[in-house]
Design an enzyme around this catalytic site. Structure first.
Site, mmCIF file in Angstrom:
data_model
loop_
_atom_site.group_PDB
_atom_site.id
_atom_site.type_symbol
_atom_site.label_atom_id
_atom_site.label_comp_id
_atom_site.label_asym_id
_atom_site.label_seq_id
_atom_site.Cartn_x
_atom_site.Cartn_y
_atom_site.Cartn_z
ATOM 1 N N ASP A 476 0.821 -1.209 0.000
ATOM 2 C CA ASP A 476 0.000 0.000 0.000
ATOM 3 C C ASP A 476 0.855 1.258 0.000
ATOM 4 O O ASP A 476 0.414 2.329 -0.421
ATOM 5 C CB ASP A 476 -0.906 0.008 1.229
ATOM 6 C CG ASP A 476 -1.939 -1.097 1.172
ATOM 7 O OD1 ASP A 476 -1.728 -2.067 0.435
ATOM 8 O OD2 ASP A 476 -2.954 -0.989 1.877
ATOM 9 N N GLU A 545 -5.134 -4.815 -7.051
ATOM 10 C CA GLU A 545 -6.060 -5.592 -6.218
ATOM 11 C C GLU A 545 -7.428 -4.931 -6.275
ATOM 12 O O GLU A 545 -7.588 -3.782 -5.881
ATOM 13 C CB GLU A 545 -5.564 -5.687 -4.771
ATOM 14 C CG GLU A 545 -5.120 -4.377 -4.140
ATOM 15 C CD GLU A 545 -4.614 -4.559 -2.722
ATOM 16 O OE1 GLU A 545 -3.595 -5.239 -2.553
ATOM 17 O OE2 GLU A 545 -5.256 -4.025 -1.807
#
EC number: 3.2.1.165
Length: 904
Positions: A476, A545
């Site tokens: 992330d 994702e």
């Protein structure tokens, strides 16, 4: 994300985990522990260059062991009341195998396991026998979670401060401690906390295991050798692109003199028919890197090399490297590696998106996020079954966010041609320095060596695998300058051969630069037309994702994982927290999903109705996701370069983020993806009503005819048009056949679209059926959150509920092969006398008790048939999975009564 989801090569791997069935179910052996015989000692080979994996361990909590470490780690210590554990086992995995706890995958059983039991260290103890102590002996291991004090024959040989981190690799010379006959190694495993340790965590994928996976999850090897050890053997390949006509190989290894005297070693090896050798003078305890190149070994310059390709693009040939080091003509050590020859590039395109190419050919990355078993239990068959499912779905890539699997996983990926994207995980210690207010402690000075050792070990283990096409050093968040240098130094030292990516999100790092990826969601429900927008998570760039969130499994699986009361709550109470969805407060309920399901399809009338609507909804949404990215792959502006479905599978019995469920059953999400990823595929575009043909094959195709027919839900035809003489280039190109009008006279609010693609001989090569509405889903882009975009109005698909029931006949027969597999052929036919189609006709292979036979691979499924139409489907499976039962097939559908017919 800050929320959220996510995610040395051992020279010889010789053991598999114990006590694990293909279904990963528990044995019911509670109370039998004391009666079991002691674990059989591992017999260690005396052959130079051999590696022997310990069979397994006896384990026990330090809260129950008062004896000193010297006693616990000495041969003959009585551990008869300890628990047996496999060669790769967390503490909880061992206790589950021993029957101490009820099935944690069912209901809320896992909540009943006391966490306090795993907040103290646990002993892992294993015995091994050595017949010859003249050779040198080493312990070689990684996969310790979170850290361990290590003892051999009563002596401590390493401290937990040094043996820390799930991925660090350790080689400990125990020659002076090993004795002829019985020996003991013991690990005092420290508790794991993913926010404090560079190990493994689960973020919001599933309810985390109470032991946080503490244990030893990779093989502990006993290595034998002479005075000179060979380490770090690998091959650097340089393929000439685009010709693919030649390849240069560079062989490298380290020769290490572990003796107190100077020696001259002969390092010799071979790759295919090419042999090479060199004398290496080594001072006492000196290490030298030995390199063989085409300049000194002409045979390492290959003409017409066997090139490794991803599945669907070519074959997967592998080469073998064999090395040995000899002293005075006596073999001292050996090394063996397999490798593939291929070239991977991943530059940023003009839009800043990462575009992968393999061997000079661009490809759209189509993949899924991988989850191991929640308790990190390794089962090669179960893993192989899932990888075969990935191929069946038309996927080409698996992303591993942390939880980087053992060597065999990548061996299988190499063999099947499945690309892999391993990397570090988010939302815990790994990104504690850079994720702002997110979870995970900031690093201390002690963490940087652990991180570097982790990167070095994984780079050395993975670099020769042709399936590994990148390493994501961030998820992330991208690492800061100091952490990035830590990683990059280790990668450079390991001769890492493929692109290094800063993060799975749209982040940059000081050296690697922009990631070229995006992580803009969604992670919860959005309508199918969302995917066609060139914004947020839509079909542009590389989305690392993403999915529409919940994936409700089949009714068979739901009944295996939830109580009747929980199943009632599932469909009746959308706002109730669902234990089997996520521990996250954001994803704890199904409120958003259930509101969309009821708003588009109508409120469920019961559990069965809820599940069938869920399968229909998941099919249309997953299909749209992959179709949008497939259509956009060759766009001139903002092309789609990659999409990773979040997630491919789940590590436990889940209600979200899975194309296939824990038990490998297949529902709407699975078959929606399979349909969308057909190699030659006709599809409908939700954004502009175009009918498009996508060709993922390498060769162009011509002479195609695309036909689209629109029907009211009663089967009345309202529109029919064909486009002939279509041509489509290869490698993911698409061609627009025709565009549907914005309105069609007499079309009902809910309607059906049947698309059929035929080749020049009139043979059907692709068929696709959509349920659509004249009322579109309207997205509220202005209120997009990190996990979804709300809708202000929904498509009206409630008309499907009024479709007349139609009869479907089914016949089936089975042929058993000689390879242990069987094939059942099923023909289903709509025998109705009216005009109504049988929508979403599902066929399940079941045994005599009606239980699904799994895993299976269907040629097609969940098909829609108009009156008089038939479809012949085949399903392959292991004959042994019938467990002696005669096969049967269960046929059901949206508007078709369920029936079961024999398939003998």
């Amino acid at each position: 994300m800050f929320h959220r989801p996510a995610s040395v090569r051992r020279f010889v791997t010789t053991a598999v985990a114990l006590s694990l069935l293909s279904t990963l179910s528990m044995s019911a052996r509670a109370g039998a522990r004391a009666a079991e015989p002691p674990l059989r000692p591992t017999t260690v080979s005396s052959t130079a260059g051999s590696t022997t994996a310990l069979h397994g361990y006896a384990i026990q909590s330090t809260a129950k062991v008062t004896d000193p470490a010297a006693a616990v780690s000495s041969p003959g210590y009585p551990a008869s009341d300890w628990y047996p554990a496999g060669a790769r086992s967390t503490v909880l995995a061992a206790l589950l195998a021993d029957g101490k706890y009820a099935d944690p995958f069912y209901s809320t059983n896992q909540q009943k396991i006391p966490k306090a039991d795993f907040q103290v260290p646990w002993w892992y103890r294993s015995d091994f026998t050595v017949a010859d102590t003249s050779a040198r002996t080493y312990l070689d291991f990684s996969g310790v979670i979170s850290a361990a004090d290590v003892f051999v024959n009563g002596r401590q040989i390493a401290r937990s401060a040094d043996v820390a981190g799930a991925y660090t690799r350790h080689e400990l010379d125990v020659t002076s401690l090993v004795r002829e006959g019985a020996n003991t190694v013991a690990f005092r495993i420290q508790p794991n906390n993913p926010n404090k340790n560079l190990t493994m965590g689960w973020i919001d994928w599933l309810e985390p295991p109470p032991d946080q996976n503490m244990g030893i999850v990779r093989d502990v090897l006993v290595r034998r050798g002479g005075p000179v050890a060979l380490r770090d053997a690998h091959v650097i390949t340089r393929l000439d692109v685009p010709s693919l006509a030649t390849a240069d190989l560079t062989v490298k290894a380290q020769a290490r003199n572990d003796s107190d005297a100077a020696v001259t070693a002969t390092v010799s090896g071979s790759v295919g028919a090419t042999s090479f050798r060199r004398s290496v003078a080594l001072a006492a305890h000196e290490t030298k890197t030995v390199t063989f190149t085409p300049a000194d070994v002409p045979g390492l310059h290959l003409t017409s090399p066997q090139v490794w390709w991803p599945a669907g693009m070519g074959g997967q040939p592998l080469y073998a490297l064999d090395l040995s080091a000899s002293v005075s003509e006596t073999v001292s050590d050996t090394a063996h590696e397999s490798f593939g020859i291929r070239d991977v590039k991943a530059p940023l395109n003009s839009d800043g998106a990462r575009q992968y190419s393999v061997n000079g050919r661009r490809l759209l990355i189509k993949g899924g996020g991988w989850s191991p078993d929640e308790f990190l239990r390794w089962d090669r068959t179960y893993v192989e079954d899932r990888l075969r499912y990935a191929l069946d779905l038309g996927l080409n890539t698996i992303r591993l966010e942390g939880h980087i699997e053992p060597d065999e996983f990548f061996d299988l990926a190499d063999r099947y041609g499945i690309l892999t994207l391993p990397g570090w995980e988010c939302c815990n210690k790994w990104e504690g320095n850079v994720n702002g207010s997110g979870s995970g402690d900031e690093w201390t000075a002690a963490d940087y060596p652990v991180a570097k050792a982790s990167m070095a070990a994984e780079a050395a283990r993975l670099r020769d695998h042709p399936s590994v096409v990148s390493f994501l050093i961030g998820s992330d968040f991208a690492p800061d300058a100091k952490i990035e240098k830590t990683y990059l130094d280790a990668l450079k030292a390991a001769d890492w051969p493929t692109p290094v990516v800063a993060a799975a999100s749209d982040k940059s790092s000081p050296v690697s630069g922009s990631s070229g990826m995006k992580m803009t969601g969604p992670y919860d429900w959005i309508p199918p037309n969302y995917w066609y927008a060139k914004r947020e998570g839509g079909a542009t760039g590389f989305n690392s994702e993403t999915s529409a969130g919940p994936d409700i499994p089949t009714l068979d699986t739901l009944r295996r994982m939830m109580t009747p009361a929980e199943l009632d709550t599932l469909w009746k109470n959308p706002g109730t927290k669902q234990y089997h969805r996520s521990p996250s407060s954001v994803f704890g309920t199904l409120k958003i999903y259930d509101a969309a399901l009821a708003g588009r399809y109508g409120a469920p009338t019961g559990l069965t109705d809820y599940v069938r609507k869920a399968q229909l909804a998941q099919y249309e949404n997953v299909r749209a996701q992959f179709e949008a990215y497939g259509r956009g792959a060759t766009d001139a502006s903002k092309p789609a370069t990659g999409v990773i479905y979040w997630m491919f599978n789940s590590g436990w019995t889940s209600l979200h983020w899975q194309l296939l469920d824990r038990y490998l059953d297949q529902g709407g999400a699975y078959f929606g993806a399979k349909k969308a990823n057909e190699p030659l595929h006709v599809q409908y575009s939700y954004d502009n009503r175009s009918v498009v043909v996508v060709n993922s094959r390498h060769a162009a195709v011509s002479g195609l005819t695309a036909r689209v027919t629109l029907f009211n839900t009663d089967g009345t035809q309202k529109y029919d048009k064909s486009a002939t003489g279509l041509s489509v280039a290869g490698d993911g190109a698409h061609s627009t056949a025709l565009t549907l009008p914005s309105s069609v006279s007499g079309l009902s609010t809910t309607y059906l679209a049947r698309l059929v693609l035929t080749d020049s001989a009139g043979k059907e090569v692709s068929r696709n059926v959509y349920w659509l509405s004249t009322r579109p889903d309207t997205l509220d882009w202005a209120h997009t959150d990190w996990y979804y975009t709300p809708t202000t109005s929904s498509a009206d698909l409630k008309g499907l509920g009024s479709m007349a029931r139609v009869p479907v006949s089914a016949t089936a027969s089975t042929t058993a092969g000689t390879d242990g597999a069987s094939t059942t052929t099923v023909t289903v036919r709509n025998t109705g006398s009216g005009r109504t189609p049988s929508l979403f006709t599902d066929v399940h292979l079941v045994d005599s008790r009606g239980k699904p036979v799994l895993p299976v691979q269907w040629s097609d499924n969940e098909v829609s048939l108009w009156p008089g139409e038939s479809a012949t489907l085949t399903v392959t499976y292991r004959t042994a999975d019938l467990h002696g039962s005669a096969p049967r097939v269960r046929v059901s559908g949206w508007n078709t009564a369920e029936q079961t017919v024999p398939a003998t």
